[in-house]
Write an enzyme that holds these catalytic residues in place. Sequence first.
Site, PDB file in Angstrom:
ATOM      1  N   ASP A  16       0.898  -1.356   0.037  1.00 41.41           N
ATOM      2  CA  ASP A  16      -0.044  -0.021  -0.016  1.00 41.41           C
ATOM      3  C   ASP A  16       0.722   1.329  -0.096  1.00 41.41           C
ATOM      4  OD1 ASP A  16      -2.116  -1.766   0.088  1.00 41.41           O
ATOM      5  OD2 ASP A  16      -2.639  -1.701   2.137  1.00 41.41           O
ATOM      6  N   GLY A  17       2.070   1.103   0.685  1.00 37.96           N
ATOM      7  CA  GLY A  17       2.939   2.239   0.725  1.00 37.96           C
ATOM      8  C   GLY A  17       3.321   2.843  -0.939  1.00 37.96           C
TER       9      GLY A  17
ATOM     10  N   ASN B 227      -4.044   9.418   2.726  1.00 33.04           N
ATOM     11  CA  ASN B 227      -4.593   8.623   3.937  1.00 33.04           C
ATOM     12  C   ASN B 227      -5.168   9.471   5.057  1.00 33.04           C
ATOM     13  OD1 ASN B 227      -4.695   5.916   3.133  1.00 33.04           O
ATOM     14  ND2 ASN B 227      -2.891   5.291   4.222  1.00 33.04           N
TER      15      ASN B 227
ATOM     16  N   ASP C  94      -3.922  11.501  23.180  1.00 29.48           N
ATOM     17  CA  ASP C  94      -2.400  11.601  22.465  1.00 29.48           C
ATOM     18  C   ASP C  94      -2.250  12.304  20.967  1.00 29.48           C
ATOM     19  OD1 ASP C  94      -1.527   9.926  24.673  1.00 29.48           O
ATOM     20  OD2 ASP C  94      -1.600   8.075  23.472  1.00 29.48           O
TER      21      ASP C  94
END
Length: 373
Positions: free
Chosen positions: A125-126, A214, A244
């Site tokens: 996917d990268g 994304n 966070d």
Amino acid sequence: CKQHSLHGTSPVTTFGPKACMLQNPHAVMHIQDPASQRLTWNKPPKSVLVIKKIQDASLLQPFKELCVFLTEKNMIVYVERKVLADPVIQADESFAAVIQKFCTFREDLDDISNRVDFIICLGGDGTLLYASSLFQKSVPPVMSFHLGSLGFLTPFNFDTYQSQVTQIIEGNAAIILRSRLRVVKESREKNARVDKKGIIMTKGDSEGSRKVLNEVVVDRGPFSYLSNVDLFLDGHLITTVQGDGVIVSTPTGSTAYAVAAGASMIHPNVPAIMITPICPHSLSFRPIVVPAGVELKIMLSRDSRNTAWVSFDGRKRQEICHGDNITITTSCFPVPSICFQDPVNDWFESLAQCLHWNVRKKQNYLSSKEDVF
């Protein structure tokens, strides 16, 4: 001024120099039926960009086979210069004649936006995320082969690549338009100046926009204190994120970091932006979905104990200081991802195969003679 729309900014329907989406006169509410999204060419494609995952020896043979096949079809093949720097490729004498026919480029230095007709990704996917980052405006159609670890965004198997690539060149394929986020980071401290009275005057310094496929992630970085950032929607303060951090994602990114943080999975054809808190310091802070037409702004809160950090699709990580702000909107330039079957079937197939969505043992069938108690 910013144009507001019920369904967000209308994406362009041309991709690269020659590809476009076949127009459907029966589109409803300005959103085309996903099943009718078909790729067509207004001129035959002549150039292709091949993106290969770096430092993966298992991809060398598929890469060579694909490039030889493309050159035999008289295609102009673009390859990133650092891919050809691989010692194994350089040492292959049988591949040397093909390499001489390549056109090379360097990331962030060479503009190939008007040279490439379509893209082929080899990896996980990268590779698709990387392909998206190379084109800040119109993106050529992307064909992704599953040669990585997950393959949620890569629907094609390499076994039958010759017939599949030929089909794409002939313009016979379904496409899914994956929306991207347009992100601008502004720093108000870099161009600070002092007037005659000694008052500090700040002038916004924009670092340029970038396109994100994304998600944009704002987090507390290396600090032990909670992240404390203000979230604005169309200029109105909506909430302060204490925890966070926060994830602002596209529907494509909903199945990445966002779903791990408790968000819903949204089909890429849905025009929306997702806002997902990361471990919020409030049990009632749930993920929300907002229309794609809105403008989000994230700023470090005045009483924040520390700075925050931002990353774009997991890359280009940088610090956010007091006075900085991140502006996020839906880009007019989506990524046209070529489908194996169609936008609906491909997505549910990925959910089942990659994420094992709703995979369970089926309940045994009861015959009429059995006691239901």
